[in-house]
Design a protein around this motif. Structure first.
Motif, short mmCIF file in Angstrom:
data_model
loop_
_atom_site.label_atom_id
_atom_site.label_comp_id
_atom_site.label_asym_id
_atom_site.label_seq_id
_atom_site.Cartn_x
_atom_site.Cartn_y
_atom_site.Cartn_z
N ARG A 133 0.85 -1.19 0.00
CA ARG A 133 0.00 0.00 0.00
C ARG A 133 0.88 1.24 0.00
O ARG A 133 2.10 1.15 0.18
N THR A 134 0.24 2.38 -0.20
CA THR A 134 0.97 3.63 -0.32
C THR A 134 1.67 3.99 0.99
O THR A 134 1.34 3.46 2.05
N CYS A 166 9.97 -2.82 -8.79
CA CYS A 166 9.26 -2.72 -10.07
C CYS A 166 8.54 -1.37 -10.16
O CYS A 166 8.17 -0.77 -9.16
N ARG A 167 8.31 -0.93 -11.36
CA ARG A 167 7.55 0.30 -11.57
C ARG A 167 6.08 0.10 -11.20
O ARG A 167 5.45 0.94 -10.57
N SER A 168 5.54 -1.06 -11.57
CA SER A 168 4.12 -1.34 -11.37
C SER A 168 3.83 -1.77 -9.95
O SER A 168 4.54 -2.60 -9.38
N ALA A 169 2.76 -1.23 -9.38
CA ALA A 169 2.34 -1.65 -8.03
C ALA A 169 1.90 -3.10 -8.03
O ALA A 169 2.14 -3.83 -7.06
N ASN A 170 1.25 -3.55 -9.10
CA ASN A 170 0.82 -4.95 -9.17
C ASN A 170 2.02 -5.89 -9.14
O ASN A 170 1.99 -6.94 -8.47
N ALA A 171 3.08 -5.54 -9.86
CA ALA A 171 4.27 -6.40 -9.87
C ALA A 171 4.92 -6.43 -8.50
O ALA A 171 5.40 -7.49 -8.05
N ASN A 172 4.94 -5.31 -7.79
CA ASN A 172 5.52 -5.29 -6.45
C ASN A 172 4.67 -6.09 -5.47
O ASN A 172 5.22 -6.74 -4.57
N GLN A 173 3.34 -6.05 -5.62
CA GLN A 173 2.49 -6.89 -4.77
C GLN A 173 2.74 -8.36 -5.06
O GLN A 173 2.78 -9.19 -4.15
N MET A 174 2.94 -8.68 -6.34
CA MET A 174 3.25 -10.06 -6.71
C MET A 174 4.56 -10.50 -6.04
O MET A 174 4.66 -11.63 -5.52
#
Length: 449
Positions: free
Chosen positions: A199-200, A364-372
């Motif tokens: 999260r932010t 990673c640039r993408s938040a989804n990739a970092n959550q992964m």
């Protein structure tokens, strides 16, 4: 073999004899313990569960690496200390990793390469990531052989410094960093991870925290409808929305409570604090603790709640800390010292998750990739936790941290010998933890059916 790698180099002479070396030993692995990881993963089925949450649009007739094997290789590498996906380019032909993925050490395609890993880290959608987070809670519940009578879950956030201007990154004045503040939830008494949510980088509001806890409790109760749940956290989570939800859904709580003028002026707390200070002075002690309880209701609350104060008088002055709880039973000392202070172990688990499994490698640039990535690192946590559970309780490593387990049980060199009818793994004869290694391997062996 690469000529540069195979070329020899020298060490100081020993006993009058020259010492030369080269990376030409043949089919060796420096991670023989990866086979323990694969046994742990098979018993828990983590990668199979996670892969089932992601759509695979590939043509089945052209697939070389199954999705669950791609995730499995990445999780094994993380557990072995290779947190960077680039490492898979050099590990893809490691005989230990090939065996862990069900591949023969000397033939067939190797493991998936770094580009393949990176594509799948970036592939899941937000909906698929939500399913994967739910699957991780399923794994937590399945890790108990039977529903427990009660569990205490610790919720906390931690500073994850970002590597650039990434999605969800935010300047946090308290930490003085641009960061994420991922939420970690642990069953601290047993060391089990429950949920990790990226999260932010700002403190969660009461509505946000209540929403996360609501979804967590709802999913756990699908498995354990009769289990009593207690939530525990610091002052970030002692919000009226969170407490109202817990009270409405049979969830007890113990949360930190920031001080304010009304609490400092409460008669019960003032009286106890004065008595503590006087007693400390009369007895000539450097420091003295006492406890007090009161009923308190902030303007934003819809009712009064039990508040416990820990009072500490010392030569440096008075220090008072507060917690708010729904528990009617238990003394003020028990609520604070025994129950609330035990949440400090959750901070140790967070540190282990971040520093020993590099789960803050959210670059990673993408938040989804970092959550992964956070999910994959949590899967690696589960495997090492499972291995530790199989260590005999009398052994020195029964309560070891993951870095110690990796050093002593995973980073074990072995020669892989493949013949026509069998594969033999030859570990070092002088391995200092051979007995523990064998005990874990035996404990993780699947039950014959």
């Amino acid at each position: 073999m690469n000529d540069d790698i195979a070329s020899s180099f020298r060490f100081p002479a020993v006993g009058g004899k020259k010492v030369t070396a080269a990376f030409d030993g043949g089919r060796l692995t420096s991670d023989g313990g990866v086979l323990l990881l694969t046994q742990a993963e098979r018993t828990m089925g983590i990668c199979r569960r996670l892969a089932a949450c992601i759509a695979d649009p590939r043509d089945p007739t052209r697939v070389i690496h199954r999705l669950d094997d791609i995730l499995r290789a990445r999780v094994f590498a993380i557990a072995c200390g290779y947190e960077d996906a680039d490492d898979l380019d050099t590990l893809r032909d490691d005989p230990g990793f090939r065996l862990a993925l069900g591949k023969l050490p000397g033939s067939g395609a190797g493991l998936a390469s770094q580009p393949t890993m990176s594509r799948w880290e970036n592939a899941p959608t937000m909906r698929e990531l939500a399913r994967m987070l739910a699957a991780m809670i399923d794994i937590y519940c399945a890790s108990y052989p039977a529903p427990p009578t009660a569990v205490t879950l610790d919720i906390d956030d931690t500073c994850d410094v970002v590597h650039g201007y990434q999605q969800l990154s935010f300047w946090n004045g308290h930490h003085g960093e641009r960061c994420f503040l991922p939420i970690h939830v642990y069953d601290t008494a047993t060391g089990r991870p429950v949920a990790m949510l990226l999260r932010t980088g700002k403190t969660p509001s009461g509505a946000e925290a209540a929403g996360h806890i609501r979804r967590l409790v709802r999913h756990i109760r699908r498995h354990w409808p009769d289990t009593h749940i207690t939530m525990r956290g610091d002052g970030h989570y002692g919000r009226p929305e969170v407490m109202a939800f817990c009270e409405a859904h049979r969830v007890d709580y113990v949360f930190g409570l920031p001080t304010n003028a009304a609490l400092r002026a409460d008669p019960a707390i003032v009286t106890a604090a004065d008595a503590c200070a006087v007693k400390r002075a009369e007895e000539g002690r450097v420091i003295l603790r006492s406890y007090a309880g009161t009923r308190y209701g902030a303007k934003s609350w819809n009712c009064q709640r039990r508040v416990v104060a820990r009072i500490e008088a010392s030569t440096l002055g008075m220090d008072i800390r507060y917690v708010v709880t729904s528990l009617a039973e238990g003394s003020a000392e028990y609520i604070y010292d025994t129950l609330y202070c035990a949440r400090g172990q959750a901070e140790n688990l967070i540190k282990m998750h971040k520093t020993q499994l590099a789960s803050d490698r959210t670059s990673c640039r993408s938040a989804n990739a970092n959550q992964m990535r956070l999910i994959l690192h949590t899967a690696a946590y589960w495997l090492l936790w499972r291995i530790r559970q199989k260590i005999p309780k009398a052994a020195a490593m029964a309560a070891a941290e993951f870095a110690t387990l990796r050093l002593r049980l995973i980073k074990v060199a072995a020669r892989v010998i493949e013949t026509t009818t069998r594969i033999r793994i030859a570990f070092a004869s002088a391995c200092p933890d051979a007995d523990t290694f064998k005990a874990v391997a035996t404990g993780l062996r699947p039950v014959p059916t």
